[in-house]
Design a protein around this motif. Structure first.
Motif, PDB file in Angstrom:
ATOM      1  N   UNK A 120       0.831  -1.296  -0.069  1.00  0.00           N
ATOM      2  CA  UNK A 120      -0.148   0.108   0.037  1.00  0.00           C
ATOM      3  C   UNK A 120       0.769   1.264  -0.089  1.00  0.00           C
ATOM      4  N   UNK A 141      -2.914   4.123  -8.406  1.00  0.00           N
ATOM      5  CA  UNK A 141      -4.298   4.231  -7.805  1.00  0.00           C
ATOM      6  C   UNK A 141      -4.539   2.642  -7.664  1.00  0.00           C
ATOM      7  N   UNK A 168      -2.787   0.198  -5.582  1.00  0.00           N
ATOM      8  CA  UNK A 168      -3.144   0.414  -4.182  1.00  0.00           C
ATOM      9  C   UNK A 168      -4.461   0.031  -3.889  1.00  0.00           C
ATOM     10  N   UNK A 169      -5.374   0.039  -4.462  1.00  0.00           N
ATOM     11  CA  UNK A 169      -6.694  -0.622  -4.466  1.00  0.00           C
ATOM     12  C   UNK A 169      -6.465  -2.000  -4.311  1.00  0.00           C
ATOM     13  N   UNK A 204      -4.973  -3.063  -1.010  1.00  0.00           N
ATOM     14  CA  UNK A 204      -6.299  -2.832   0.077  1.00  0.00           C
ATOM     15  C   UNK A 204      -6.972  -4.078   0.023  1.00  0.00           C
ATOM     16  N   UNK A 215      -5.248  -6.519   1.866  1.00  0.00           N
ATOM     17  CA  UNK A 215      -4.833  -6.360   3.370  1.00  0.00           C
ATOM     18  C   UNK A 215      -6.351  -6.756   4.104  1.00  0.00           C
ATOM     19  N   UNK A 259     -18.129  -1.886  -4.815  1.00  0.00           N
ATOM     20  CA  UNK A 259     -16.813  -1.339  -5.077  1.00  0.00           C
ATOM     21  C   UNK A 259     -16.196  -1.627  -6.120  1.00  0.00           C
ATOM     22  N   UNK A 277     -14.729   0.895  -9.168  1.00  0.00           N
ATOM     23  CA  UNK A 277     -13.248   0.612  -9.620  1.00  0.00           C
ATOM     24  C   UNK A 277     -13.485   0.702 -11.129  1.00  0.00           C
TER      25      UNK A 277
END
Lengths: 219, 485
Positions: free
Chosen positions: A137, A157, A160-161, A164, A167, A183, A187
């Motif tokens: 991240x 970006x 990063x998604x 996440x 995670x 979600x 995206x």
């Protein structure tokens, strides 16, 4: 989570981490897209494996959507965009490679610091995976800051998604299917809009480098 | 059911505009948007007293309004109504001047309605993830409105907006998901009340980490310094009615997102941690905005920095707590009305002078008498001079901070004085002086005048005599933030 799923998560987290690390080391936009596709495919396959292992149909559906949208459709979309503008460019970094690597090392150390240990304990068995996801991240955010290309910012970006999502798996969150689809739809829409803007930027500025976006500073 | 209807109205209108109405029926598209926003405002007027008396609207499809959400709905629909009215007049003037073609009007109102839908969904939902999806949708629906004029500078501003807000929102998603992972229950969290009810069992350090992600994430959308860099560019490049809506309403929706998690954080680890962060970000925002306002050269950017300053004031109020919370909530309403009116009057100035550079604008008082008087009135109100409501809310916020943060209150008071002198310097230079040779005096059309006059009337009324229902809903909302259980 079963041991099989935990091992798979650790493997996928390592793959995602390495993908973001290599994103910092390579310069070509096309290589960035391949690495993003790889990271998305690893994320999608992990969700698929978990869905099958835990016999959760909703998770299998989310995995299928993830693979179709993020690992297949989005990269095809990006490559077509590059072909349309005849652009197979590369983007440079603000920092030199040694300094970039030093910064990445600091970010990884921060992710492994005691500050975040408590979050890694939220789901037993994911203590090894959690800091890898967190490091990915931080590195994805740093990719957006350090690179000059608009493609790099967009891939930052999206990477990063993906990080996440992984995670989230580490801390054991399960959302209702409607929210997961919501979600992913967000995206998908984001990818379409970002691509439209990249087209506009190329048409209006003749380049995909953020160094050429100076209209606001020159006013 | 009423809440569902409230949220569905702008979505249905967007579908109508996007799929059913022909692009050439500009007038009908505009009036559809006005009808939808007035219907939503009437629904809000019906819902708010009900929430005051009952406490909340019944849950349906993850939608329910408590006092805080109902108050936000009132602000969104009120300003949304005036924004739709003003947009019709503004776009009509731009079509007449040949700045945009009639086909662009449909695109504008389609995105406008989607934006309204996303904001209403964000405050009406009971689920933290749905709220995140809705706030992300506000970014996606407005990105093309910022690049509306297809100029390189507008595209650059829109890209900056898209990237920075998306980054911020992904961090807030991370914070949201960490919060949802904290409860030790197996069924999964489905709404705010469940999250709040289990807050006492959360690990303190995990809560702090999650809240920092939330504050940084949604704080980017609010525009708190140092996460504000997209704001001046965006407001300067977006069509003025949209800039007004972004500056006056979206800021409150994003702040609402932080406040929802603040109550959970406070219930878990006490108010000290979140309040300290609010005070820190608030103070930095006010001081930096004050300095930049003083040296500003572009009036739309000046209004953007004013938005950053007021985001700081609200953050400070929530950070100080007590009466500061009540004042900050009331400040949300006053600021939304005054800032929207200021942007709309600035829009009239832009229509006439075709520039946002203050150096090139003189004699507005003679060219646009009505707009300039209201622009000056808006400046008096936003600067916090009596008798306007913002004076009272600023006073209450500062007095709330005097006991626990005397130094901060002193610094902020000085910064507010700098803002006043900065604004005064710029506004008087614009209003007075000779009329440029190529400028013909006179306002554009009725729909660019009616909304600002009505807004000025409402600002005066709510400043002198706040209606009982609004006072009650603000009191209830403040109570829910300070004593969530």
């Amino acid at each position: 989570m079963s041991e099989y799923v935990l091992n798979a998560l650790l493997f996928v987290d390592m793959a995602a981490f390495l993908a973001v690390l290599f994103m910092h080391l390579i310069k070509k936009d096309s290589h960035l897209i391949w690495l993003y596709a790889l990271q998305s495919m690893a994320t999608g396959l992990f969700l698929l494996g978990t869905g099958i292992a835990e016999e959760e149909r909703s998770l299998i559906m989310v995995a299928a959507l993830t693979i179709i949208i993020k690992a297949i459709a989005a990269p095809i979309f990006f490559f077509r965009l590059m072909d349309r503008f005849g652009s197979h460019g590369s983007s440079s970094s603000y920092l030199s490679t040694p300094v970039t690597l030093a910064a990445l090392m600091a970010l990884v150390m921060f992710a492994y610091s005691s500050v975040f240990q408590i979050l890694g304990m939220l789901l037993p068995g994911t203590v090894g995976s959690f800091p890898l996801s967190l490091a990915a991240i931080f590195m994805a955010i740093f990719l957006m800051i350090n690179r000059r290309g608009v493609f790099s910012q967009m891939i930052g970006i999206l990477a990063l998604e993906n990080s996440i999502v992984l995670l989230t798996a580490c801390i054991g969150i399960k959302q209702p299917i409607a929210l997961e689809v919501g979600i992913i739809s967000d995206i998908a829409l984001w990818i379409v809009i970002a691509n439209a803007f990249i087209s506009m930027i190329y048409r209006q500025f003749g380049s995909l480098s953020t160094s050429d976006l100076k209209q606001l500073t020159e006013e | 059911m009423m809440t569902t209807f409230l949220v569905a109205v702008p979505l249905a209108t967007a579908c109508l505009i996007g799929f059913l109405l022909p692009a050439k029926s500009v007038r009908f598209i505009g009036w559809s948007a006005i009808f939808a926003s007035s219907l939503d405002f009437l629904l809000a007027l019906f819902i708010v007293p009900r929430v005051v008396s009952v406490g909340s609207t019944g849950p349906a499809f993850w939608l329910s309004l408590d006092a805080l959400a109902a108050f936000l709905v009132l602000i969104i629909t009120l300003v949304g109504f005036f924004a739709s009215l003003y947009s019709v007049g503004y776009l009509q003037a731009e079509v007449e001047k040949g700045i945009i073609g009639p086909n662009r009007v449909r695109q504008y109102f389609l995105l406008f309605e989607l934006f309204m839908f996303a904001m209403l969904l964000a405050v009406s939902t009971t689920h933290p993830v749905v709220m995140w999806i809705a706030i992300e949708a506000t970014t996606l629906s407005t990105a093309f409105l910022i690049s509306f004029y297809n100029k390189p500078s507008a595209t650059e501003a829109a890209w900056k907006y898209l990237i920075l807000n998306s980054l911020g929102l992904l961090l807030s998603l991370l914070g949201t998901l960490i919060f949802l992972a904290l409860p030790q229950i197996q069924t999964g969290i489905t709404d705010w009340s469940m999250l709040q009810a289990s807050a006492a069992s959360f690990h303190p350090l995990a809560v702090k980490i999650a809240f920092v992600f939330i504050l940084v994430g949604y704080g980017t959308k609010v525009g708190l310094v140092p996460l504000h860099t997209w704001k001046p560019d965006t407001y300067a490049k977006a069509p003025t009615p949209m800039a007004g809506l972004l500056a006056s309403v979206l800021i409150n929706v994003a702040l609402f997102g932080i406040l929802r998690f603040k109550t959970v954080t406070d219930a878990s680890i006490g108010t000290g941690f979140s309040s300290g962060l609010f005070v820190m970000f608030g103070t930095i925002s006010i001081v930096l905005a004050a300095l930049i306002i003083f040296i500003q050269k572009n009036y739309k950017r000046m209004l953007a920095y004013s938005g950053i300053e007021h985001a700081g004031i609200m953050a400070l109020g929530f950070g100080f707590g007590g009466i500061g919370t009540f004042a900050a909530l009331l400040h949300m309403l006053y600021h939304a009305l005054v800032k929207a009116m200021l942007f709309f009057t600035a829009g009239n100035i832009f229509l006439k002078y075709s520039t946002t550079k203050m150096k090139q604008i003189t004699g507005v008082l003679s060219v646009l008498p009505l707009s300039s008087v209201l622009f000056f009135g808006g400046f008096i109100a936003i600067a916090g001079l009596p008798p306007f409501g913002i004076f009272a809310t600023k006073l209450l916020i500062l007095s709330a901070g005097m006991m626990s943060y005397p130094w901060i209150s002193g610094i902020v008071l000085f910064a507010l004085a700098v803002v006043f002198f900065g604004f005064f310097r710029h506004v008087t230079a614009m209003l007075f002086g000779p009329i440029p040779q190529d400028i013909e005096p006179g306002e554009s059309n009725m729909l660019t005048k009616i909304p600002i006059v009505l807004m000025a009337a409402i600002i005066i009324i709510v400043s002198f005599d706040l209606p009982e229902t609004i006072s009650s809903i603000v009191t209830a909302a403040a109570a829910s933030l300070t004593q969530p259980f």
